[in-house]
Design an enzyme around this catalytic site. Structure first.
Site, PDB file in Angstrom:
ATOM      1  N   ARG A   1      10.798  -1.460  11.426  1.00 23.62           N
ATOM      2  CA  ARG A   1       9.640  -1.009  12.193  1.00 23.62           C
ATOM      3  C   ARG A   1       9.405  -1.917  13.392  1.00 23.62           C
ATOM      4  O   ARG A   1       9.604  -3.127  13.316  1.00 23.62           O
ATOM      5  CB  ARG A   1       8.395  -1.030  11.289  1.00 23.62           C
ATOM      6  CG  ARG A   1       8.082   0.316  10.695  1.00 23.62           C
ATOM      7  CD  ARG A   1       7.030   0.280   9.633  1.00 23.62           C
ATOM      8  NE  ARG A   1       5.767  -0.357   9.992  1.00 23.62           N
ATOM      9  CZ  ARG A   1       4.692  -0.374   9.210  1.00 23.62           C
ATOM     10  NH1 ARG A   1       4.745   0.218   8.028  1.00 23.62           N
ATOM     11  NH2 ARG A   1       3.584  -0.978   9.584  1.00 23.62           N
TER      12      ARG A   1
ATOM     13  N   LYS B   1       0.836  -1.217   0.000  1.00 27.49           N
ATOM     14  CA  LYS B   1       0.000   0.000   0.000  1.00 27.49           C
ATOM     15  C   LYS B   1       0.866   1.261   0.000  1.00 27.49           C
ATOM     16  O   LYS B   1       0.672   2.150  -0.809  1.00 27.49           O
ATOM     17  CB  LYS B   1      -0.917   0.049   1.238  1.00 27.49           C
ATOM     18  CG  LYS B   1      -1.897  -1.103   1.331  1.00 27.49           C
ATOM     19  CD  LYS B   1      -2.826  -0.957   2.529  1.00 27.49           C
ATOM     20  CE  LYS B   1      -2.133  -1.067   3.875  1.00 27.49           C
ATOM     21  NZ  LYS B   1      -1.506  -2.360   4.162  1.00 27.49           N
TER      22      LYS B   1
ATOM     23  N   ARG C   1      -0.984  -8.865  13.143  1.00 31.81           N
ATOM     24  CA  ARG C   1      -1.563  -7.875  12.216  1.00 31.81           C
ATOM     25  C   ARG C   1      -2.407  -8.569  11.141  1.00 31.81           C
ATOM     26  O   ARG C   1      -3.460  -8.067  10.751  1.00 31.81           O
ATOM     27  CB  ARG C   1      -0.444  -7.049  11.572  1.00 31.81           C
ATOM     28  CG  ARG C   1       0.115  -5.996  12.534  1.00 31.81           C
ATOM     29  CD  ARG C   1       1.525  -5.580  12.163  1.00 31.81           C
ATOM     30  NE  ARG C   1       1.636  -4.958  10.862  1.00 31.81           N
ATOM     31  CZ  ARG C   1       2.780  -4.859  10.185  1.00 31.81           C
ATOM     32  NH1 ARG C   1       3.904  -5.343  10.690  1.00 31.81           N
ATOM     33  NH2 ARG C   1       2.800  -4.269   9.011  1.00 31.81           N
TER      34      ARG C   1
ATOM     35  N   ARG D   1     -10.565   0.930   8.426  1.00 29.09           N
ATOM     36  CA  ARG D   1     -10.192  -0.469   8.683  1.00 29.09           C
ATOM     37  C   ARG D   1     -11.207  -1.218   9.542  1.00 29.09           C
ATOM     38  O   ARG D   1     -10.991  -2.395   9.844  1.00 29.09           O
ATOM     39  CB  ARG D   1      -8.859  -0.517   9.418  1.00 29.09           C
ATOM     40  CG  ARG D   1      -7.724  -0.094   8.559  1.00 29.09           C
ATOM     41  CD  ARG D   1      -6.437  -0.569   9.174  1.00 29.09           C
ATOM     42  NE  ARG D   1      -5.367   0.154   8.546  1.00 29.09           N
ATOM     43  CZ  ARG D   1      -4.120  -0.260   8.510  1.00 29.09           C
ATOM     44  NH1 ARG D   1      -3.768  -1.365   9.097  1.00 29.09           N
ATOM     45  NH2 ARG D   1      -3.217   0.451   7.899  1.00 29.09           N
TER      46      ARG D   1
ATOM     47  N   ARG E   1      11.768  -5.697   5.313  1.00 26.46           N
ATOM     48  CA  ARG E   1      11.512  -4.279   5.035  1.00 26.46           C
ATOM     49  C   ARG E   1      12.434  -3.403   5.887  1.00 26.46           C
ATOM     50  O   ARG E   1      12.730  -3.714   7.035  1.00 26.46           O
ATOM     51  CB  ARG E   1      10.063  -3.917   5.357  1.00 26.46           C
ATOM     52  CG  ARG E   1       9.821  -2.402   5.283  1.00 26.46           C
ATOM     53  CD  ARG E   1       8.375  -2.018   5.241  1.00 26.46           C
ATOM     54  NE  ARG E   1       7.630  -2.463   6.405  1.00 26.46           N
ATOM     55  CZ  ARG E   1       6.309  -2.370   6.511  1.00 26.46           C
ATOM     56  NH1 ARG E   1       5.607  -1.871   5.511  1.00 26.46           N
ATOM     57  NH2 ARG E   1       5.709  -2.803   7.591  1.00 26.46           N
TER      58      ARG E   1
HETATM   59  P1  AP5 Z   1       4.773  -1.608   1.930  1.00 24.12           P
HETATM   60  O1  AP5 Z   1       4.511  -0.761   0.735  1.00 24.12           O
HETATM   61  O2  AP5 Z   1       5.451  -1.007   3.092  1.00 24.12           O
HETATM   62  O3  AP5 Z   1       3.399  -2.353   2.369  1.00 24.12           O
HETATM   63  P2  AP5 Z   1       2.160  -1.826   3.186  1.00 24.12           P
HETATM   64  O4  AP5 Z   1       0.943  -2.478   2.600  1.00 24.12           O
HETATM   65  O5  AP5 Z   1       2.161  -0.354   3.266  1.00 24.12           O
HETATM   66  O6  AP5 Z   1       2.454  -2.495   4.576  1.00 24.12           O
HETATM   67  P3  AP5 Z   1       2.290  -1.932   6.042  1.00 24.12           P
HETATM   68  O7  AP5 Z   1       3.037  -2.842   6.934  1.00 24.12           O
HETATM   69  O8  AP5 Z   1       2.605  -0.473   6.108  1.00 24.12           O
HETATM   70  O9  AP5 Z   1       0.731  -2.119   6.251  1.00 24.12           O
HETATM   71  P4  AP5 Z   1      -0.020  -2.180   7.591  1.00 24.12           P
HETATM   72  O10 AP5 Z   1      -1.417  -2.036   7.119  1.00 24.12           O
HETATM   73  O11 AP5 Z   1       0.248  -3.362   8.402  1.00 24.12           O
HETATM   74  O12 AP5 Z   1       0.595  -0.976   8.436  1.00 24.12           O
HETATM   75  P5  AP5 Z   1       0.222   0.559   8.604  1.00 24.12           P
HETATM   76  O13 AP5 Z   1       1.464   1.316   8.647  1.00 24.12           O
HETATM   77  O14 AP5 Z   1      -0.840   0.954   7.679  1.00 24.12           O
HETATM   78  O15 AP5 Z   1       5.593  -2.901   1.442  1.00 24.12           O
HETATM   79  C1  AP5 Z   1       6.041  -3.859   2.367  1.00 24.12           C
HETATM   80  C2  AP5 Z   1       7.442  -4.345   1.972  1.00 24.12           C
HETATM   81  O16 AP5 Z   1       7.363  -5.047   0.742  1.00 24.12           O
HETATM   82  C3  AP5 Z   1       8.466  -3.208   1.737  1.00 24.12           C
HETATM   83  O17 AP5 Z   1       9.726  -3.640   2.145  1.00 24.12           O
HETATM   84  C4  AP5 Z   1       8.429  -2.992   0.212  1.00 24.12           C
HETATM   85  O18 AP5 Z   1       9.664  -2.526  -0.284  1.00 24.12           O
HETATM   86  C5  AP5 Z   1       8.135  -4.404  -0.276  1.00 24.12           C
HETATM   87  N1  AP5 Z   1       7.289  -4.415  -1.474  1.00 24.12           N
HETATM   88  C6  AP5 Z   1       6.262  -3.591  -1.791  1.00 24.12           C
HETATM   89  N2  AP5 Z   1       5.705  -3.962  -2.956  1.00 24.12           N
HETATM   90  C7  AP5 Z   1       6.388  -5.055  -3.387  1.00 24.12           C
HETATM   91  C8  AP5 Z   1       6.278  -5.899  -4.527  1.00 24.12           C
HETATM   92  N3  AP5 Z   1       5.340  -5.706  -5.465  1.00 24.12           N
HETATM   93  N4  AP5 Z   1       7.143  -6.950  -4.631  1.00 24.12           N
HETATM   94  C9  AP5 Z   1       8.090  -7.167  -3.670  1.00 24.12           C
HETATM   95  N5  AP5 Z   1       8.250  -6.402  -2.572  1.00 24.12           N
HETATM   96  C10 AP5 Z   1       7.394  -5.361  -2.439  1.00 24.12           C
HETATM   97  O19 AP5 Z   1      -0.402   0.556  10.078  1.00 24.12           O
HETATM   98  C11 AP5 Z   1       0.416   0.319  11.179  1.00 24.12           C
HETATM   99  C12 AP5 Z   1      -0.397   0.353  12.443  1.00 24.12           C
HETATM  100  O20 AP5 Z   1      -0.982   1.650  12.637  1.00 24.12           O
HETATM  101  C13 AP5 Z   1      -1.596  -0.602  12.510  1.00 24.12           C
HETATM  102  O21 AP5 Z   1      -1.229  -1.919  12.852  1.00 24.12           O
HETATM  103  C14 AP5 Z   1      -2.432   0.079  13.594  1.00 24.12           C
HETATM  104  O22 AP5 Z   1      -1.904  -0.153  14.867  1.00 24.12           O
HETATM  105  C15 AP5 Z   1      -2.256   1.550  13.250  1.00 24.12           C
HETATM  106  N6  AP5 Z   1      -3.280   1.997  12.302  1.00 24.12           N
HETATM  107  C16 AP5 Z   1      -3.089   2.428  11.026  1.00 24.12           C
HETATM  108  N7  AP5 Z   1      -4.264   2.710  10.448  1.00 24.12           N
HETATM  109  C17 AP5 Z   1      -5.231   2.466  11.370  1.00 24.12           C
HETATM  110  C18 AP5 Z   1      -6.648   2.533  11.375  1.00 24.12           C
HETATM  111  N8  AP5 Z   1      -7.351   2.918  10.296  1.00 24.12           N
HETATM  112  N9  AP5 Z   1      -7.304   2.196  12.517  1.00 24.12           N
HETATM  113  C19 AP5 Z   1      -6.644   1.819  13.623  1.00 24.12           C
HETATM  114  N10 AP5 Z   1      -5.299   1.700  13.674  1.00 24.12           N
HETATM  115  C20 AP5 Z   1      -4.601   2.019  12.567  1.00 24.12           C
HETATM  116 MG    MG Z   2       2.306   1.028   4.821  1.00 25.42          MG
END
Ligand code: AP5
Ligand code: MG
Length: 215
Positions: free
Chosen positions: A160, A13, A171, A88, A127
């Site tokens: 992270r 994402k 997660r 979410r 990552r």
């Molecule tokens: P990356 O692009 O970082 O993936 P991502 O989908 O953004 O993964 P996240 O871990 O950020 O998602 P998440 O939903 O768990 O965490 P978030 O920060 O939103 O890619 C991942 C890796 O793969 C990277 O190393 C990249 O280089 C590699 N990659 C990417 N594309 C690739 C490809 N095509 N092929 C190969 N490699 C690839 O949320 C974190 C926390 O915040 C949550 O757990 C929660 O506690 C809180 N939070 C956030 N939003 C909310 C909400 N709405 N409500 C409540 N709590 C929330």
């Molecule tokens: Mg992300």
């Protein structure tokens, strides 16, 4: 253009959000980055969020909803945004729809990146994220030019706090329990597009471009 990007943890994402923001000149809102910024600065919100984020749990809806309401009222998002990480939960969906009505914003497109669990664990354990500008790298799939250093700002790359294998598994559980319901709600809305996220990041972006260019 008003876009929302969905997908399980590690589906790409953040990676695709920054490509979209750059290519289409749209401001991005990344909820995880907002929390990580507060955690780094040790604000009151950061201290509260840390209790949830580092365990792989969702931050309570009332905290998340208040943040989104404040963001969406900023003039910078009046003409468009790409939103990663919200809504979410069904409670967040209801709140989101209320704010969209108030701000007269109509969503153009919802994208859902599909990636399997094994690939997610592979990606997240390798990552690295910039501690300064939050750019995303991967030791296997997208390594930085200089080890440990961000290509974009020269900041230090870190792992992270929620990228430890047990937390990743939590997660994924939370995603299946709470966010799949959100996907089910949106999937028949006519502006919802599933994308194969388990291919090279450039190919994923090409698939996204095809959709956005035809809106
Ligand atoms: P990356 O692009 O970082 O993936 P991502 O989908 O953004 O993964 P996240 O871990 O950020 O998602 P998440 O939903 O768990 O965490 P978030 O920060 O939103 O890619 C991942 C890796 O793969 C990277 O190393 C990249 O280089 C590699 N990659 C990417 N594309 C690739 C490809 N095509 N092929 C190969 N490699 C690839 O949320 C974190 C926390 O915040 C949550 O757990 C929660 O506690 C809180 N939070 C956030 N939003 C909310 C909400 N709405 N409500 C409540 N709590 C929330
Ligand atoms: Mg992300």
């Amino acid at each position: 253009m008003f876009l929302v990007i969905f997908g399980p943890p590690g589906s790409g994402k953040g990676t695709q959000t920054s490509k979209i923001a750059e290519a289409y000149k749209i401001p991005q809102i990344i909820t995880g980055n907002i929390f990580r910024g507060h955690m780094k600065n040790e604000t009151a919100l950061g201290k509260k969020a840390k209790e949830y984020v580092n365990k792989g749990l969702l931050v309570p809806d009332e905290i998340m909803n208040a943040i989104i309401e404040e963001e969406l009222n900023k003039p910078v998002y009046k003409k468009g945004f790409v939103l990663d990480g919200y809504p979410r939960t069904i409670n967040q969906v209801n709140f989101f729809e209320k704010i969209l009505r108030k701000t007269k914003i109509k969503l153009d497109c919802l994208l859902d990146l599909l990636v399997g669990d094994e690939e997610i664990i592979r990606r997240l354990t390798s990552r690295r994220t910039c501690s300064s500008c939050q750019s995303i790298f991967n030791l296997v799939f997208n390594p930085p030019k200089k080890q440990g250093i961000c290509d974009n700002c020269g900041g230090k790359l870190i792992q992270r706090g929620d990228d430890e294998e047990n937390v990743i598994k939590e997660r994924l559980k939370v995603y299946k329990k709470q966010t799949e319901e959100v996907i089910n709600y949106y999937k028949n809305k006519g502006i919802f597009y599933k994308i194969n996220g388990q291919q090279d990041a450039e190919k994923v972006f090409k698939a996204i471009r095809q959709i956005l260019d035809n809106l």
